[in-house]
Design a protein around this motif. Structure first.
Motif, PDB file in Angstrom:
ATOM      1  N   PRO A 151       1.203  -1.056  -0.061  1.00 51.95           N
ATOM      2  CA  PRO A 151      -0.262  -0.231   0.163  1.00 51.95           C
ATOM      3  C   PRO A 151       1.049   1.115   0.069  1.00 51.95           C
ATOM      4  N   ARG A 152       1.954   1.023   1.022  1.00 48.83           N
ATOM      5  CA  ARG A 152       2.626   2.660   0.835  1.00 48.83           C
ATOM      6  C   ARG A 152       3.526   2.905  -1.046  1.00 48.83           C
ATOM      7  N   LYS A 153       3.636   2.032  -1.223  1.00 49.32           N
ATOM      8  CA  LYS A 153       3.829   2.459  -2.680  1.00 49.32           C
ATOM      9  C   LYS A 153       3.556   3.136  -3.335  1.00 49.32           C
ATOM     10  N   VAL A 154       2.127   1.966  -3.547  1.00 55.63           N
ATOM     11  CA  VAL A 154       1.418   2.654  -4.212  1.00 55.63           C
ATOM     12  C   VAL A 154       0.735   3.963  -3.832  1.00 55.63           C
ATOM     13  N   LYS A 155       0.593   4.381  -2.934  1.00 49.44           N
ATOM     14  CA  LYS A 155       0.276   5.655  -2.450  1.00 49.44           C
ATOM     15  C   LYS A 155       1.781   6.625  -3.126  1.00 49.44           C
ATOM     16  N   MET A 156       2.216   6.261  -2.757  1.00 49.67           N
ATOM     17  CA  MET A 156       3.722   7.103  -3.213  1.00 49.67           C
ATOM     18  C   MET A 156       3.446   7.550  -4.982  1.00 49.67           C
ATOM     19  N   ALA A 157       3.063   6.510  -5.437  1.00 43.26           N
ATOM     20  CA  ALA A 157       2.920   6.128  -6.790  1.00 43.26           C
ATOM     21  C   ALA A 157       2.034   7.053  -7.515  1.00 43.26           C
ATOM     22  N   VAL A 158       1.106   7.878  -6.666  1.00 50.90           N
ATOM     23  CA  VAL A 158      -0.111   7.959  -7.219  1.00 50.90           C
ATOM     24  C   VAL A 158      -0.559   9.582  -6.568  1.00 50.90           C
ATOM     25  N   THR A 159      -0.011   9.784  -5.567  1.00 49.31           N
ATOM     26  CA  THR A 159       0.020  10.989  -4.127  1.00 49.31           C
ATOM     27  C   THR A 159       1.660  11.549  -4.811  1.00 49.31           C
ATOM     28  N   ALA A 187      -0.176   9.097   2.193  1.00 52.47           N
ATOM     29  CA  ALA A 187      -1.022   9.453   2.213  1.00 52.47           C
ATOM     30  C   ALA A 187      -3.068   8.583   2.693  1.00 52.47           C
ATOM     31  N   SER A 188      -3.663   9.411   2.677  1.00 53.55           N
ATOM     32  CA  SER A 188      -4.480   9.211   2.900  1.00 53.55           C
ATOM     33  C   SER A 188      -5.391   8.852   1.801  1.00 53.55           C
ATOM     34  N   LYS A 189      -6.862   7.912   2.366  1.00 55.13           N
ATOM     35  CA  LYS A 189      -7.440   7.161   1.122  1.00 55.13           C
ATOM     36  C   LYS A 189      -8.359   8.362   0.306  1.00 55.13           C
ATOM     37  N   GLU A 190      -8.837   9.320   0.971  1.00 59.88           N
ATOM     38  CA  GLU A 190      -9.093  10.693   0.277  1.00 59.88           C
ATOM     39  C   GLU A 190      -8.259  10.936  -0.706  1.00 59.88           C
ATOM     40  N   ASP A 191      -7.350  11.003  -0.253  1.00 62.63           N
ATOM     41  CA  ASP A 191      -5.990  11.901  -1.005  1.00 62.63           C
ATOM     42  C   ASP A 191      -5.727  10.648  -2.518  1.00 62.63           C
ATOM     43  N   VAL A 192      -6.085   9.709  -1.755  1.00 62.01           N
ATOM     44  CA  VAL A 192      -6.128   8.683  -3.499  1.00 62.01           C
ATOM     45  C   VAL A 192      -7.376   8.754  -3.909  1.00 62.01           C
ATOM     46  N   VAL A 193      -7.963   9.012  -3.802  1.00 59.59           N
ATOM     47  CA  VAL A 193      -9.806   9.401  -4.181  1.00 59.59           C
ATOM     48  C   VAL A 193      -9.016  10.444  -5.203  1.00 59.59           C
ATOM     49  N   HIS A 194      -9.336  11.373  -4.923  1.00 58.24           N
ATOM     50  CA  HIS A 194      -8.661  13.252  -5.490  1.00 58.24           C
ATOM     51  C   HIS A 194      -7.652  12.735  -6.821  1.00 58.24           C
ATOM     52  N   TRP A 195      -6.896  11.972  -5.942  1.00 60.57           N
ATOM     53  CA  TRP A 195      -5.734  11.754  -7.845  1.00 60.57           C
ATOM     54  C   TRP A 195      -6.182  11.747  -8.336  1.00 60.57           C
ATOM     55  N   ILE A 196      -7.229   9.945  -8.254  1.00 60.32           N
ATOM     56  CA  ILE A 196      -7.728   9.191  -9.120  1.00 60.32           C
ATOM     57  C   ILE A 196      -7.997   9.794 -10.132  1.00 60.32           C
ATOM     58  N   TRP A 236      -2.022   1.494 -11.774  1.00 62.38           N
ATOM     59  CA  TRP A 236      -1.543   2.499 -12.455  1.00 62.38           C
ATOM     60  C   TRP A 236       0.284   2.559 -11.648  1.00 62.38           C
ATOM     61  N   THR A 237       0.465   2.599 -10.708  1.00 63.37           N
ATOM     62  CA  THR A 237       1.359   2.020 -10.106  1.00 63.37           C
ATOM     63  C   THR A 237       2.501   0.725 -10.848  1.00 63.37           C
ATOM     64  N   HIS A 238       1.748  -0.377 -11.129  1.00 60.91           N
ATOM     65  CA  HIS A 238       1.978  -1.938 -11.900  1.00 60.91           C
ATOM     66  C   HIS A 238       2.826  -0.945 -13.417  1.00 60.91           C
TER      67      HIS A 238
END
Length: 156
Positions: free
Chosen positions: A105-113, A118-127, A148-150
């Protein structure tokens, strides 16, 4: 140009699933699907049905799954339930000779935000802003972010 669909999976009580074309970087499909609560057999069969449908429709070249993260106060049954879902997903991919990759999860959050905490809300907003889509919930957003991370990882 032939497409190279990548499936992203967030395995939980609600299945987050997405398909992104690696070549065009376009989101082809995403959803959040409720799996049967309480009935393990029905939940596993529902997951299998969903995966077979998506694999048949999009013929993915790879599958990316969020690695299991369990907080300290997790029920002892949770790892088993997640392991069963993961096993079904791996089997469905193996039946079609589709490679499977896992991302924490940390790698995924780093890749997108750009921030691993990052919070789940941050991930949702970015997506939602990056892919110009309104997601149903964080499961769907997580599935998109995992795919997307992949794609980002495989660029290099």
């Amino acid at each position: 140009m032939t497409s190279e669909p990548v499936v992203g999976l967030d395995l939980a009580d609600k299945l987050g699933i997405s398909v992104i074309d690696r070549k065009t970087e376009k989101l082809l499909f995403s959803a959040s699907i409720s799996l049967a609560r309480g009935d393990t057999q029905k939940r596993l069969l529902r997951l299998r049905e969903c995966l077979i449908e998506v694999f048949t429709r999009f013929s993915p070249v790879e599958v990316a799954i969020e690695d299991v993260f369990l907080p300290a106060k997790t029920s002892p049954r949770t790892p088993i339930a997640l392991g069963e879902l993961r096993g079904v997903a791996r089997l469905c991919a193996a039946e079609r000779d589709i490679p499977v990759f896992f991302y924490p999860p940390r790698k995924v959050k780093m890749a997108v935000t750009g921030f691993g905490n990052a919070s789940k809300e941050d991930v949702v907003h970015w997506i939602e802003s990056e892919f110009r889509v309104k997601v149903k919930d964080h499961n769907e957003a997580d599935a998109i972010s995992i795919a997307w991370t992949h794609i980002l990882e495989r660029r290099f």
